[in-house]
Design an enzyme around this catalytic site. Structure first.
Site, PDB file in Angstrom:
ATOM      1  N   PHE A 229      -6.073  -1.037   5.570  1.00  0.00           N
ATOM      2  CA  PHE A 229      -4.883  -1.014   4.648  1.00  0.00           C
ATOM      3  C   PHE A 229      -4.628   0.263   3.852  1.00  0.00           C
ATOM      4  CE2 PHE A 229      -6.426  -5.633   4.530  1.00  0.00           C
ATOM      5  CZ  PHE A 229      -5.717  -5.968   5.312  1.00  0.00           C
TER       6      PHE A 229
ATOM      7  N   ARG B 285     -18.236  -3.099   4.300  1.00  0.00           N
ATOM      8  CA  ARG B 285     -18.249  -4.293   4.023  1.00  0.00           C
ATOM      9  C   ARG B 285     -19.568  -4.810   3.759  1.00  0.00           C
ATOM     10  NH1 ARG B 285     -17.221 -10.095   6.806  1.00  0.00           N
ATOM     11  NH2 ARG B 285     -17.356 -11.207   5.249  1.00  0.00           N
TER      12      ARG B 285
ATOM     13  N   GLU C 143       0.745  -1.219   0.008  1.00  0.00           N
ATOM     14  CA  GLU C 143       0.065  -0.231   0.068  1.00  0.00           C
ATOM     15  C   GLU C 143       0.811   1.427  -0.109  1.00  0.00           C
ATOM     16  OE1 GLU C 143      -0.178  -2.621   2.060  1.00  0.00           O
ATOM     17  OE2 GLU C 143      -2.415  -3.577   1.189  1.00  0.00           O
TER      18      GLU C 143
END
Lengths: 315, 280
Positions: free
Chosen positions: A84, A168, A59
């Site tokens: 991340f 999510r 990342e």
């Protein structure tokens, strides 16, 4: 009593919205870190492979390359999970993106405890705190899919660094299709004069439910959807403090440095009134998202209790 | 000078002329850091010929239009070595030489670490390991825009301790960024001590090669060699190119050469006098 709302996935909406923008934003490119199916950028990858770059789970490089593309006139949409995309490359976001104020869009999914079973390392409960600490960033936490579409399009149209926070899990849809998103302007979702619930993200839906429960007890709660955390709509928050005399903040984020902290800064500096914060108190664990919401106290019942407490503290 | 510039076509200075420029700019570096009272002389002196070769022979750019879309890009990843970079940028016409005296001063656009507020600077810097990723972004943008510019990133050798360098190296080869050239200023000294004492890097050539890069080595102060190497790096490109430029930290000032003590401190008055006499 509590409204039944349609559930929809903000991350899927994100991937679909990118496709819609492909022709109108010829400089738009998409960058991923090996989680493209999860963040729905695989839709773009498969349709516009020449405008897509994968960097694997690396990342720092992902953000660094995005910054180079932005400095070269491209509009990079960089996406991965919030843990991340914000935590790992924070220094790159600070030095390469925020300090020069590049036209860089970071859209992260899997924020907060709604990530569920993957457990505490996967729960991005600090992302708002981190990203709001970077001076150049505009920060948006959409309440649902309808708002996500417009937030993503706004980020593409406006210059400068943007962070958009998505989940999510599928989340309740609280807006009609004709909703008009206004960057930096809190949305008044329900009028009330006894207390104001200032909410963001999935907690907007929860707070609307709480307001229904309060009404049953004879209290009229104002509900503000603060989709833009930075720059925050100070005017609306100050007006809420002045007109209702008590405020509750509600967020699916750690209580340090998120919406509650922002609201405390605004009312503390302008019109101090009792403030109760409904937020995460620390790390969570592996379980279903809805189980975690209950265990962590992010429920309409808890928001209602916080509102009653705030009201009871009025002078 | 027989050389000169036509915007976008680069300069045509001879090697002896470039050597004279190097001497002149070494004095500018020492003066700049001495005036500021702080800064990084060691790496500024080690990188100088690399920058001179790039800015006065190899790269195409227009100092009157720093954002010219077709320009070759130079990214200073080792952003602390900014005095050397500023000396070159001002000599190349991006800003007046007098501005060097504002380095690290209030209200200056010549920052401690290179920042794009300075004309000719592409990237903000000061945290190591980021420049190769940024340069890769510029290189990929060239492909998207169907432009033929080259992108050069100058890395410190100590900086190669950063994991992001190797993330970028891996991905540049994967994405076939053949217009990307990484130059490592291999002066063998980092902040505290010699690189061999802090974090051994050798075999550095094999590391780059194994990450999918074409590797070249050169004396980083010999302008003939540097120019030949940089020319070669522009041609027959099927992979990104890494140039390991063997340099001397503090080059040109006897008591700074190979001295870790001058990585990041300014000369005092006596040292300043001595350095300027040596560079006269």
């Amino acid at each position: 009593m509590v409204a039944q709302r349609k559930m929809a996935s903000t991350r899927q909406t994100y991937g679909e919205t990118l496709l819609e923008m492909a022709d109108s934003f010829p400089d738009l490119v998409v960058l991923g870190g090996d989680l493209n199916v999860s963040v729905f950028t695989h839709l773009w990858r498969d349709k516009y492979p020449e405008r897509f770059f994968d960097f694997g789970p690396a990342e720092q490089n992902l953000v660094g390359v995005g910054a180079g593309l932005a400095a070269s006139g491209k509009v990079p949409f960089v996406s991965t999970f919030s843990v991340f995309g914000v935590g790992r490359p924070f220094d790159q976001l600070r030095v390469l993106v925020s300090q020069p104020g590049l036209n860089f869009k970071l859209v992260c999914t899997h924020a907060g405890i709604l990530t569920g079973e993957d457990g505490m390392s996967a729960h991005g409960i600090e992302d708002l705190s981190l990203i709001c600490s970077l001076p150049s960033f505009t920060v948006i936490s959409p309440a649902d899919t309808v708002e996500t579409v417009q937030a993503v399009k706004t980020a593409a149209s406006e210059d400068g660094p943007f962070y958009i926070r998505l989940s999510r899990a599928a989340t309740p849809v609280v807006h009609d299709d004709d909703y008009e998103f206004e960057l930096g302007k809190a949305e008044l979702m329900r009028e009330g004069e006894d207390v104001t619930i200032v909410a963001t993200g999935v907690m907007v839906s929860v707070s609307l439910d709480a307001a229904e429960m309060l009404e049953a007890q004879g209290l009229q709660a104002r509900v503000l959807n603060v989709h833009t955390l930075k720059p925050v709509d100070e005017e609306a928050i100050i007006a809420a403090a002045r007109e209702t005399g008590a405020v509750v903040s509600a967020e699916e984020h750690y209580f340090h440095g998120g919406l509650g902290s922002i609201v405390a800064q605004v009312i503390g500096g302008n019109h101090p009134v009792p403030l109760e914060m409904v937020a995460l108190q620390g790390y969570s664990e592996s379980a279903k998202a809805e189980e975690l919401m209950v265990k962590c106290g992010l429920t309409a019942e808890k928001v209602k209790e916080a509102a009653l407490k705030a009201v009871s503290r009025k002078q | 000078m027989s050389g000169g510039s036509a915007p976008g076509t680069g300069h045509t200075y001879s090697v002896p002329e470039l050597q004279n420029i190097a001497k002149e700019l070494r004095r500018d570096i020492i003066q700049t850091i001495y005036t500021a009272g702080s800064g990084h002389p060691g790496g500024s002196l080690s990188e100088l010929e690399i920058l001179i070769a790039l800015y006065f022979r190899v790269m195409r750019y227009d100092p009157k239009n720093p954002g010219w879309p077709d320009r070759d890009r130079f990214v200073l990843s080792k952003g602390h070595a900014s005095p050397g970079f500023y000396a070159v940028l001002s000599r190349a016409g991006f800003f007046p030489r007098e501005e060097l005296s504002t380095y690290r001063q209030l209200n200056s656009r010549i920052q401690g670490h290179a920042h794009p507020m300075t004309p000719g600077v592409e990237m903000n810097s000061g945290s190591l390991g980021m420049g190769l990723s940024f340069a890769l972004g510029c290189a990929l943008a060239a492909r998207l825009d169907k432009k033929d510019y080259m992108v050069y990133a100058l890395l410190g050798d100590g900086e190669c301790d950063e994991g992001e360098i190797w993330e970028a190296a891996m991905s540049a080869a994967h994405h076939k960024a053949t217009n990307l050239v990484a130059i490592v200023d291999r002066n063998r000294i980092q902040n505290d001590r010699f690189t061999d004492d802090v974090m051994a890097l050798d075999p550095l050539d094999r590391k780059w090669r194994d990450f999918g890069w074409r590797v070249m080595e050169t004396d980083g102060h010999d302008l003939d060699q540097l120019l030949a190497t940089l020319e070669k790096a522009r041609t027959r490109r099927t992979r990104p190119t890494a140039i390991i430029a063997h340099t001397v930290k503090g080059k040109g000032v006897s008591f700074m050469e190979n001295n870790p003590g001058f990585h990041g401190r300014a000369p005092n008055a006596e040292e300043f006098q001595k350095a300027m006499e040596e560079l006269a």
